[in-house]
Design an enzyme around this catalytic site. Structure first.
Site, PDB file in Angstrom:
ATOM      1  N   ASN A 119      46.906  21.955  33.825  1.00 68.04           N
ATOM      2  CA  ASN A 119      45.809  22.767  34.336  1.00 68.04           C
ATOM      3  C   ASN A 119      46.237  23.807  35.362  1.00 68.04           C
ATOM      4  O   ASN A 119      45.399  24.493  35.922  1.00 68.04           O
ATOM      5  CB  ASN A 119      44.749  21.842  34.950  1.00 68.04           C
ATOM      6  CG  ASN A 119      43.484  22.579  35.323  1.00 68.04           C
ATOM      7  OD1 ASN A 119      43.059  23.479  34.616  1.00 68.04           O
ATOM      8  ND2 ASN A 119      42.895  22.209  36.444  1.00 68.04           N
ATOM      9  N   TYR A 122      47.908  37.980  32.648  1.00 70.02           N
ATOM     10  CA  TYR A 122      47.099  36.794  32.389  1.00 70.02           C
ATOM     11  C   TYR A 122      46.824  36.648  30.901  1.00 70.02           C
ATOM     12  O   TYR A 122      47.007  35.589  30.321  1.00 70.02           O
ATOM     13  CB  TYR A 122      45.789  36.865  33.177  1.00 70.02           C
ATOM     14  CG  TYR A 122      44.992  35.584  33.112  1.00 70.02           C
ATOM     15  CD1 TYR A 122      45.358  34.485  33.894  1.00 70.02           C
ATOM     16  CD2 TYR A 122      43.896  35.459  32.276  1.00 70.02           C
ATOM     17  CE1 TYR A 122      44.646  33.296  33.841  1.00 70.02           C
ATOM     18  CE2 TYR A 122      43.176  34.276  32.219  1.00 70.02           C
ATOM     19  CZ  TYR A 122      43.554  33.202  32.998  1.00 70.02           C
ATOM     20  OH  TYR A 122      42.849  32.032  32.942  1.00 70.02           O
TER      21      TYR A 122
END
Length: 144
Positions: free
Chosen positions: A25, A94
């Protein structure tokens, strides 16, 4: 997730412990806009790739000996990694890092399937976190 020595140390500390569920995560976001990407922007893009794409691969590789038939590996990705769903541009690092982790997750699923380990790519939605400046459609559990 970028420190291989730390991941090796974690694996050693776990000893003979089996992992039933592993969730990868970690993630970072830095915005890059065409025409304004300087040396620092490219460094930020490399950092995103290291954390968002290579981090899960490093983690799974380091902890693979603790996974067993029936283990599940979840990798938090983002819809922003979808090439087809990119309707706004920007966020080059990203987007690229999440597209890369999607490909990595698929390869991990194929490589771990013979061992009975399942791999899932999970898009949690637009979550209100520090990364999104507290904006989002979903709040993390326990957030106020």
């Amino acid at each position: 997730v970028t420190d291989e020595a730390a991941l090796r140390a974690l694996s050693e500390r776990l000893g003979a412990t089996s992992i039933d569920v592993l969730v990868c995560n970690a993630g970072v976001l830095a915005d890059q806009r065409l025409g304004a990407i300087d040396a620092a922007g490219f460094d930020a893009m490399r950092r995103q790739y290291e954390v968002n794409a290579l981090g899960p691969l490093r983690t799974v590789q380091a902890l693979a000996g603790h996974l067993h038939a029936g283990s599940r590996v979840g990798i938090i990705t983002s819809r922003m990694g979808s090439v087809a769903d990119n309707g706004s541009g920007g966020h080059y690092g990203y987007r690229a890092s999440k597209a890369a982790v999607n490909a990595i997750g698929k390869s991990l699923a194929l490589d771990l399937a013979p061992r009975g380990v399942s791999v899932f790519l999970l898009h949690p939605g637009y979550v209100a976190t520090d990364m999104t400046g507290g904006r989002g459609e979903v709040a993390p559990q326990g957030a106020t």
